[in-house]
Design a protein around this motif. Structure first.
Motif, PDB file in Angstrom:
ATOM      1  N   SER A  54       0.848  -1.240  -0.148  1.00 46.85           N
ATOM      2  CA  SER A  54      -0.059   0.026   0.100  1.00 46.85           C
ATOM      3  C   SER A  54       0.928   1.167  -0.039  1.00 46.85           C
ATOM      4  O   SER A  54       0.533   2.216  -0.737  1.00 46.85           O
ATOM      5  CB  SER A  54      -0.940   0.135   1.202  1.00 46.85           C
ATOM      6  OG  SER A  54      -1.827  -1.073   1.160  1.00 46.85           O
ATOM      7  N   LEU A  55       1.815   1.260   0.826  1.00 47.49           N
ATOM      8  CA  LEU A  55       2.843   2.527   0.868  1.00 47.49           C
ATOM      9  C   LEU A  55       3.408   2.610  -0.509  1.00 47.49           C
ATOM     10  O   LEU A  55       3.430   3.720  -1.009  1.00 47.49           O
ATOM     11  CB  LEU A  55       3.773   2.010   1.850  1.00 47.49           C
ATOM     12  CG  LEU A  55       4.920   3.476   2.104  1.00 47.49           C
ATOM     13  CD1 LEU A  55       4.128   4.569   2.304  1.00 47.49           C
ATOM     14  CD2 LEU A  55       5.970   3.042   3.204  1.00 47.49           C
ATOM     15  N   ALA A  56       3.996   1.368  -1.038  1.00 49.26           N
ATOM     16  CA  ALA A  56       4.563   1.433  -2.447  1.00 49.26           C
ATOM     17  C   ALA A  56       3.568   2.149  -3.419  1.00 49.26           C
ATOM     18  O   ALA A  56       4.009   3.023  -4.119  1.00 49.26           O
ATOM     19  CB  ALA A  56       5.123   0.192  -2.802  1.00 49.26           C
ATOM     20  N   LEU A  57       2.509   1.719  -3.396  1.00 50.34           N
ATOM     21  CA  LEU A  57       1.278   2.229  -4.611  1.00 50.34           C
ATOM     22  C   LEU A  57       1.013   3.662  -4.282  1.00 50.34           C
ATOM     23  O   LEU A  57       0.980   4.322  -5.307  1.00 50.34           O
ATOM     24  CB  LEU A  57       0.119   1.281  -4.405  1.00 50.34           C
ATOM     25  CG  LEU A  57       0.046   0.025  -4.798  1.00 50.34           C
ATOM     26  CD1 LEU A  57      -1.154  -0.760  -4.592  1.00 50.34           C
ATOM     27  CD2 LEU A  57       0.350   0.157  -6.464  1.00 50.34           C
ATOM     28  N   PHE A  58       0.992   4.102  -3.188  1.00 49.05           N
ATOM     29  CA  PHE A  58       0.427   5.645  -2.875  1.00 49.05           C
ATOM     30  C   PHE A  58       1.636   6.394  -3.096  1.00 49.05           C
ATOM     31  O   PHE A  58       1.525   7.460  -3.692  1.00 49.05           O
ATOM     32  CB  PHE A  58      -0.038   5.705  -1.521  1.00 49.05           C
ATOM     33  CG  PHE A  58      -1.194   5.240  -1.105  1.00 49.05           C
ATOM     34  CD1 PHE A  58      -2.505   5.699  -2.126  1.00 49.05           C
ATOM     35  CD2 PHE A  58      -1.669   4.044  -0.426  1.00 49.05           C
ATOM     36  CE1 PHE A  58      -3.639   5.260  -1.751  1.00 49.05           C
ATOM     37  CE2 PHE A  58      -3.149   3.607  -0.045  1.00 49.05           C
ATOM     38  CZ  PHE A  58      -4.126   4.270  -0.906  1.00 49.05           C
TER      39      PHE A  58
END
Length: 178
Positions: free
Chosen positions: A23-27
Motif C-alpha cells: 500500500s505504501l509503495a502504491l500510494f
C-alpha cells in the motif's frame, strides 16, 4: 524493493506486513506519477472520450508523458543495452526521434532495480553495523548460546525510530524522482 531491504535489514521477515508495504509503495507511486497521469489524461484520454482525436493519436498522446518520465530516469547504459538487443531481436529500425516502449520499459526497470539495490545497501549498512556490535559484545561477555539478533532487534528499531526512518526513506524515495 527498498522497503523489502528495510524489512530484511531490521531482521523482521513479516513486519511490517506485506499489505502495508505494498500500500505504501502504491500510494508513493501515485504521488510521484501524479503529474504524468494528469498529463496523459488531459492530452490523450479526455480528447479521445470527446471524440476530438483518433485512437492512434490518443495512444501517442497518452504514452508520451510516460515515455518522457522513463527517459528522464533511465540510465544511458541500460537504454543502449536494450536498444542493441532490440536491433538484434526485432530486426526493425526504430524511428530515431522516438524510442520504442519495448525498449524503454525494460531499460527503465533494470535502472530502477539497480537504484533499489544501491538504496538497499545504504539501508542495510547501519543495521549490519548494529548486528556486528551486538554480536561482538555478546561474544565478549561469553553469551555464546544467545542469538545476537534477539538483542540487536530492539536497538535497530530504536535507531530507526530515532532517525525518523520512515520519513527519511519515503522522502528520499520520492525525491529521487524529482
Amino acid at each position: 524493493m527498498a522497503l523489502s531491504f528495510l524489512r530484511a535489514g531490521l531482521g523482521l521477515q513479516t513486519t511490517p506486513a506485506n499489505l502495508v508495504l505494498i500500500s505504501l509503495a502504491l500510494f508513493m507511486t501515485f504521488y510521484v506519477m501524479a503529474p504524468t497521469f494528469d498529463r496523459a489524461w488531459e492530452t490523450g484520454v479526455q480528447p479521445l472520450m470527446k471524440n476530438e482525436i483518433s485512437e492512434e493519436q490518443a495512444y501517442l498522446k497518452i504514452t508520451d508523458p510516460f515515455r518522457e518520465f522513463m527517459l528522464a530516469h533511465v540510465r544511458d547504459k541500460d537504454l543502449q543495452t536494450f536498444e542493441a538487443l532490440a536491433a538484434e531481436s526485432f530486426r526493425k529500425k526504430f524511428d530515431d526521434k522516438r524510442v520504442d516502449l519495448r525498449v524503454i520499459i525494460p531499460a527503465f526497470m533494470i535502472s530502477e532495480l539497480r537504484r533499489s539495490f544501491e538504496i538497499g545497501f545504504l539501508i542495510i549498512l547501519p543495521f549490519l553495523v548494529i548486528d556486528m556490535i551486538v554480536a561482538t559484545l555478546t561474544m565478549s561477555m561469553g553469551m555464546m548460546m544467545m542469538p545476537p539478533t534477539i538483542l540487536a532487534l530492539p536497538f535497530k528499531m530504536l535507531f530507526f525510530v530515532l532517525i525518523d526512518g520512515w520519513n527519511l526513506l519515503a522522502s528520499g524515495l520520492v525525491r529521487s524522482f524529482s
